[in-house]
Scaffold this motif. Sequence first.
Motif, PDB file in Angstrom:
ATOM      1  N   LYS A  78       3.933  -4.280   6.000  1.00 14.57           N
ATOM      2  CA  LYS A  78       2.691  -3.930   5.312  1.00 14.57           C
ATOM      3  C   LYS A  78       2.903  -3.943   3.795  1.00 14.57           C
ATOM      4  O   LYS A  78       4.001  -3.734   3.290  1.00 14.57           O
ATOM      5  N   ALA A  79       1.820  -4.172   3.092  1.00 22.25           N
ATOM      6  CA  ALA A  79       1.894  -4.194   1.639  1.00 22.25           C
ATOM      7  C   ALA A  79       2.214  -2.796   1.097  1.00 22.25           C
ATOM      8  O   ALA A  79       1.751  -1.792   1.625  1.00 22.25           O
ATOM      9  N   ASP A  80       2.996  -2.765   0.037  1.00 25.06           N
ATOM     10  CA  ASP A  80       3.240  -1.516  -0.669  1.00 25.06           C
ATOM     11  C   ASP A  80       2.162  -1.269  -1.718  1.00 25.06           C
ATOM     12  O   ASP A  80       1.833  -0.119  -2.013  1.00 25.06           O
ATOM     13  N   ALA A  81       1.631  -2.362  -2.288  1.00 26.17           N
ATOM     14  CA  ALA A  81       0.629  -2.239  -3.344  1.00 26.17           C
ATOM     15  C   ALA A  81      -0.330  -3.417  -3.293  1.00 26.17           C
ATOM     16  O   ALA A  81       0.042  -4.520  -2.899  1.00 26.17           O
ATOM     17  N   LEU A  82      -1.570  -3.162  -3.702  1.00 27.37           N
ATOM     18  CA  LEU A  82      -2.614  -4.185  -3.732  1.00 27.37           C
ATOM     19  C   LEU A  82      -3.151  -4.320  -5.152  1.00 27.37           C
ATOM     20  O   LEU A  82      -3.450  -3.324  -5.808  1.00 27.37           O
ATOM     21  N   PHE A  83      -3.285  -5.569  -5.598  1.00 28.43           N
ATOM     22  CA  PHE A  83      -3.940  -5.872  -6.866  1.00 28.43           C
ATOM     23  C   PHE A  83      -5.275  -6.520  -6.539  1.00 28.43           C
ATOM     24  O   PHE A  83      -5.317  -7.671  -6.091  1.00 28.43           O
TER      25      PHE A  83
ATOM     26  N   GLY B 157      -1.757   1.418 -12.391  1.00 23.30           N
ATOM     27  CA  GLY B 157      -2.622   1.969 -11.354  1.00 23.30           C
ATOM     28  C   GLY B 157      -1.939   2.110 -10.012  1.00 23.30           C
ATOM     29  O   GLY B 157      -2.327   2.940  -9.182  1.00 23.30           O
ATOM     30  N   ASN B 158      -0.891   1.321  -9.799  1.00 27.59           N
ATOM     31  CA  ASN B 158      -0.084   1.412  -8.577  1.00 27.59           C
ATOM     32  C   ASN B 158       1.235   2.164  -8.800  1.00 27.59           C
ATOM     33  O   ASN B 158       2.074   2.208  -7.904  1.00 27.59           O
ATOM     34  N   ARG B 159       1.422   2.707 -10.012  1.00 27.80           N
ATOM     35  CA  ARG B 159       2.624   3.476 -10.376  1.00 27.80           C
ATOM     36  C   ARG B 159       3.908   2.682 -10.089  1.00 27.80           C
ATOM     37  O   ARG B 159       4.898   3.212  -9.574  1.00 27.80           O
ATOM     38  N   LEU B 160       3.892   1.414 -10.451  1.00 30.22           N
ATOM     39  CA  LEU B 160       5.004   0.540 -10.060  1.00 30.22           C
ATOM     40  C   LEU B 160       6.310   0.875 -10.764  1.00 30.22           C
ATOM     41  O   LEU B 160       7.376   0.840 -10.138  1.00 30.22           O
ATOM     42  N   GLU B 161       6.258   1.165 -12.060  1.00 29.16           N
ATOM     43  CA  GLU B 161       7.523   1.476 -12.746  1.00 29.16           C
ATOM     44  C   GLU B 161       8.228   2.652 -12.089  1.00 29.16           C
ATOM     45  O   GLU B 161       9.435   2.593 -11.798  1.00 29.16           O
ATOM     46  N   GLU B 162       7.481   3.697 -11.831  1.00 24.71           N
ATOM     47  CA  GLU B 162       8.046   4.888 -11.177  1.00 24.71           C
ATOM     48  C   GLU B 162       8.593   4.547  -9.804  1.00 24.71           C
ATOM     49  O   GLU B 162       9.702   4.973  -9.432  1.00 24.71           O
ATOM     50  N   ARG B 163       7.862   3.758  -9.048  1.00 18.78           N
ATOM     51  CA  ARG B 163       8.281   3.416  -7.688  1.00 18.78           C
ATOM     52  C   ARG B 163       9.475   2.473  -7.684  1.00 18.78           C
ATOM     53  O   ARG B 163      10.381   2.598  -6.847  1.00 18.78           O
ATOM     54  N   PHE B 164       9.500   1.528  -8.615  1.00 16.11           N
ATOM     55  CA  PHE B 164      10.640   0.614  -8.705  1.00 16.11           C
ATOM     56  C   PHE B 164      11.923   1.389  -9.017  1.00 16.11           C
ATOM     57  O   PHE B 164      12.995   1.109  -8.462  1.00 16.11           O
ATOM     58  N   LYS B 165      11.837   2.347  -9.915  1.00 19.14           N
ATOM     59  CA  LYS B 165      13.009   3.126 -10.302  1.00 19.14           C
ATOM     60  C   LYS B 165      13.549   3.971  -9.152  1.00 19.14           C
ATOM     61  O   LYS B 165      14.746   4.306  -9.129  1.00 19.14           O
ATOM     62  N   LYS B 166      12.682   4.328  -8.212  1.00 22.23           N
ATOM     63  CA  LYS B 166      13.086   5.184  -7.096  1.00 22.23           C
ATOM     64  C   LYS B 166      13.665   4.413  -5.909  1.00 22.23           C
ATOM     65  O   LYS B 166      14.138   5.022  -4.951  1.00 22.23           O
ATOM     66  N   LEU B 167      13.629   3.088  -5.952  1.00 23.09           N
ATOM     67  CA  LEU B 167      14.181   2.299  -4.849  1.00 23.09           C
ATOM     68  C   LEU B 167      15.692   2.505  -4.759  1.00 23.09           C
ATOM     69  O   LEU B 167      16.388   2.495  -5.775  1.00 23.09           O
ATOM     70  N   ASP B 168      16.189   2.666  -3.564  1.00 22.19           N
ATOM     71  CA  ASP B 168      17.598   2.980  -3.330  1.00 22.19           C
ATOM     72  C   ASP B 168      18.461   1.735  -3.542  1.00 22.19           C
ATOM     73  O   ASP B 168      18.348   0.762  -2.785  1.00 22.19           O
ATOM     74  N   PRO B 169      19.352   1.727  -4.530  1.00 22.58           N
ATOM     75  CA  PRO B 169      20.192   0.548  -4.777  1.00 22.58           C
ATOM     76  C   PRO B 169      21.201   0.276  -3.675  1.00 22.58           C
ATOM     77  O   PRO B 169      21.770  -0.825  -3.601  1.00 22.58           O
TER      78      PRO B 169
END
Length: 241
Positions: A166-171, A40-52
């Motif tokens: 600020k939070a990136d995602a809320l559960f 619901g927070n699209r975390l997999e997609e967002r994690f993969k896009k983080l700049d290494p």
Amino acid sequence: MGSELIKWDSQGTPFSVVFDDMYFCAVNGYEDALYIFCGGNRLEERFKKLDPAVKGTFTIVETGFGTGLIFCVAWKLWKQHAPSSWTLNFFTVERYPLPVEELEQALSVWALIKLQANELVENYKVFSGKAGVFDLNGGCVRLTIVFDDIILGLEKIAQDGLAASKADALFLDGFSPAKNPQMWTEEVFAGLARLSGKGTTLATFTVAGWVRRGLEAQGFSIQKVTGYGCKNEMLEGSFDG
């Protein structure tokens, strides 16, 4: 035999004695957490896009730590997809923390998060009315549990400098709004809005109309979408400010 906080049914599913509600579904609790909160927070997609090439922090705020299942699922996803230069900063609030023995028993159901569950159990301690900070996964994951009422807990996260950004995602977790209404109030929604910036996402299993309206009143855009398993529908959205 359960403690004063938890009881177990014949299938080994943990129930809250305080709220007469289950902590998770024994059949698909892992999949629920992965689909509803992480998906619901699209975390997999967002994690993969983080700049290494960047040394950054991704912040998640959760209402209701419970057994730690959802945290462990998010941590596993982080380990699989996020660059090693980034840190997962996970803040959560829990008024009725489980003893470590029962936390361990509840998480032992899920072999897929065995590594995360074992490390959590090894480090977990309860600090009554205070925040416990646990550095995990070699320092790549920092878990902060505020052992307090939800309103006070969110205030501590916002005011005491626990959340540097600020939070990136809320559960939005917790027991059913019908059984635990104090977790789903205007004050809670306002506290979450204070921790949010433009684009902060959220996800929750409940589709209660007053939850949706309360979040929208605080500046969140909310959509009802298809759920998973026994949850036919769920809510997801983002903060518009």
